[in-house]
Design a protein around this motif. Structure first.
Motif, short mmCIF file in Angstrom:
data_model
loop_
_atom_site.label_atom_id
_atom_site.label_comp_id
_atom_site.label_asym_id
_atom_site.label_seq_id
_atom_site.Cartn_x
_atom_site.Cartn_y
_atom_site.Cartn_z
N ALA A 32 0.93 -1.17 -0.01
CA ALA A 32 0.19 -0.14 0.02
C ALA A 32 0.91 1.31 -0.13
O ALA A 32 0.53 2.22 -0.56
CB ALA A 32 -1.00 0.07 1.38
N SER A 33 2.19 1.14 0.32
CA SER A 33 3.07 2.40 0.70
C SER A 33 3.46 2.75 -0.84
O SER A 33 3.84 3.84 -0.92
CB SER A 33 4.07 2.05 1.46
N THR A 62 4.02 -8.11 5.06
CA THR A 62 4.21 -6.90 5.69
C THR A 62 4.47 -5.72 4.70
O THR A 62 4.44 -4.60 5.21
CB THR A 62 5.58 -7.30 6.39
N GLY A 63 4.53 -5.98 3.54
CA GLY A 63 4.74 -4.88 2.54
C GLY A 63 6.13 -4.19 2.71
O GLY A 63 6.36 -3.31 1.85
N LYS A 64 6.96 -4.82 3.39
CA LYS A 64 8.42 -4.16 3.60
C LYS A 64 9.31 -5.05 2.77
O LYS A 64 9.20 -6.32 2.77
CB LYS A 64 8.71 -4.36 5.15
N PRO A 65 10.75 -4.65 2.64
CA PRO A 65 11.38 -5.11 1.70
C PRO A 65 12.21 -6.51 2.73
O PRO A 65 12.06 -6.20 3.93
CB PRO A 65 12.59 -4.47 1.37
N ALA A 66 12.52 -7.44 2.20
CA ALA A 66 13.27 -8.73 2.75
C ALA A 66 14.12 -8.18 3.64
O ALA A 66 14.93 -7.11 3.52
CB ALA A 66 13.63 -9.56 1.78
N ILE A 75 11.63 -14.15 -2.02
CA ILE A 75 10.49 -13.57 -2.23
C ILE A 75 10.19 -13.33 -3.68
O ILE A 75 8.98 -13.51 -4.26
CB ILE A 75 10.41 -12.43 -1.22
N VAL A 76 11.12 -12.65 -4.24
CA VAL A 76 10.95 -12.07 -5.66
C VAL A 76 10.63 -13.19 -6.71
O VAL A 76 10.15 -13.06 -7.48
CB VAL A 76 12.08 -11.07 -6.12
N LEU A 77 11.36 -14.14 -6.68
CA LEU A 77 11.27 -15.33 -7.41
C LEU A 77 10.05 -16.19 -7.11
O LEU A 77 9.38 -16.47 -8.22
CB LEU A 77 12.54 -16.29 -7.30
N ASP A 78 9.40 -16.15 -5.82
CA ASP A 78 8.03 -16.82 -5.53
C ASP A 78 7.06 -15.88 -6.18
O ASP A 78 6.19 -16.24 -6.96
CB ASP A 78 7.88 -16.79 -3.93
N ASN A 79 7.27 -14.37 -6.14
CA ASN A 79 6.34 -13.45 -6.77
C ASN A 79 6.31 -13.88 -8.53
O ASN A 79 5.13 -13.88 -9.13
CB ASN A 79 6.89 -12.14 -6.81
N ILE A 80 7.55 -13.96 -9.05
CA ILE A 80 7.50 -14.19 -10.49
C ILE A 80 6.76 -15.81 -10.77
O ILE A 80 6.12 -15.74 -11.80
CB ILE A 80 9.03 -14.29 -10.95
N GLY A 136 12.93 0.46 -1.09
CA GLY A 136 14.14 -0.15 -0.37
C GLY A 136 14.50 -1.71 -0.89
O GLY A 136 15.21 -2.46 -0.25
N ALA A 137 13.85 -2.16 -2.07
CA ALA A 137 14.28 -3.43 -2.34
C ALA A 137 15.42 -3.58 -2.75
O ALA A 137 16.21 -3.03 -2.80
CB ALA A 137 13.36 -3.78 -3.66
N HIS A 138 15.67 -4.94 -2.43
CA HIS A 138 16.94 -5.71 -2.93
C HIS A 138 17.09 -5.80 -4.41
O HIS A 138 18.04 -5.80 -4.98
CB HIS A 138 17.17 -6.90 -1.95
N TYR A 139 15.74 -6.26 -4.91
CA TYR A 139 15.87 -6.81 -6.27
C TYR A 139 14.27 -6.16 -6.80
O TYR A 139 13.57 -6.08 -6.18
CB TYR A 139 15.71 -8.35 -6.42
N GLU A 140 14.46 -5.98 -8.25
CA GLU A 140 13.22 -5.87 -9.09
C GLU A 140 13.55 -7.09 -10.35
O GLU A 140 14.57 -6.77 -10.99
CB GLU A 140 12.83 -4.57 -9.46
#
Length: 149
Positions: A32-33, A62-66, A75-80, A136-140
């Motif tokens: 949401a942020s 949490t909506g926060k970066p890992a 997390i990012v690969l689970d999203n993909i 503040g993400a580590h990856y996109e």
């Protein structure tokens, strides 16, 4: 080695998307942020090709970066993976992946996790140092998958 000029590639994508059935997938779990009404689709299926928008390593709960780069990669690969599966594909259907990293020192940590998501040959890819990333993400990570014939 073949090189496709950017204009030719754009024409190819444009032609393919207009000649095929197009399906848009709404984003899920965007913090949401970042935005309450994201101005994008999480993926677009044009014919047999799935174009996956960039997704970050924000924890859906949490909506926060890992907390660290390794957890962020998962997390990012689970999203993909969720996105390709929603389109009826698998991670092995990815043909191209682009990773933007806030710190190139996380290359090995990302690769250790990345390898576990594939059974077959790896997709073509790029790992790009991008400096600061959204929220503040580590990856996109973004990519393209193709439905097998």
């Amino acid at each position: 080695m073949r090189y496709v000029a950017p204009v030719a590639l754009a024409m190819l994508v444009s032609t393919a998307s207009h000649a095929a059935t197009v399906e848009h997938f709404a984003p899920e779990g965007v913090p949401a942020s970042v935005t309450t009404a994201p101005p994008f689709s999480s993926a677009v299926m044009a014919g047999d090709t799935l174009y996956i928008s960039g997704t970050t390593d924000h924890d859906p709960a949490t909506g926060k970066p890992a907390l660290d780069a390794t957890a962020g990669a998962k997390i990012v690969l689970d999203n993909i993976k969720k996105t390709v599966e929603k389109a009826g594909l698998t991670m092995d259907d990815l043909v191209w992946v682009q990773i933007f990293a806030s710190d190139l020192k996380n290359f090995a940590a990302f690769n250790a996790v990345y390898r576990t998501y594939f059974k077959g040959p790896m997709p073509a890819r790029a790992f790009i140092g991008a400096g600061s990333l959204l929220g503040g993400a580590h990856y996109e990570v973004m990519g393209i998958a193709v439905k097998p014939k």
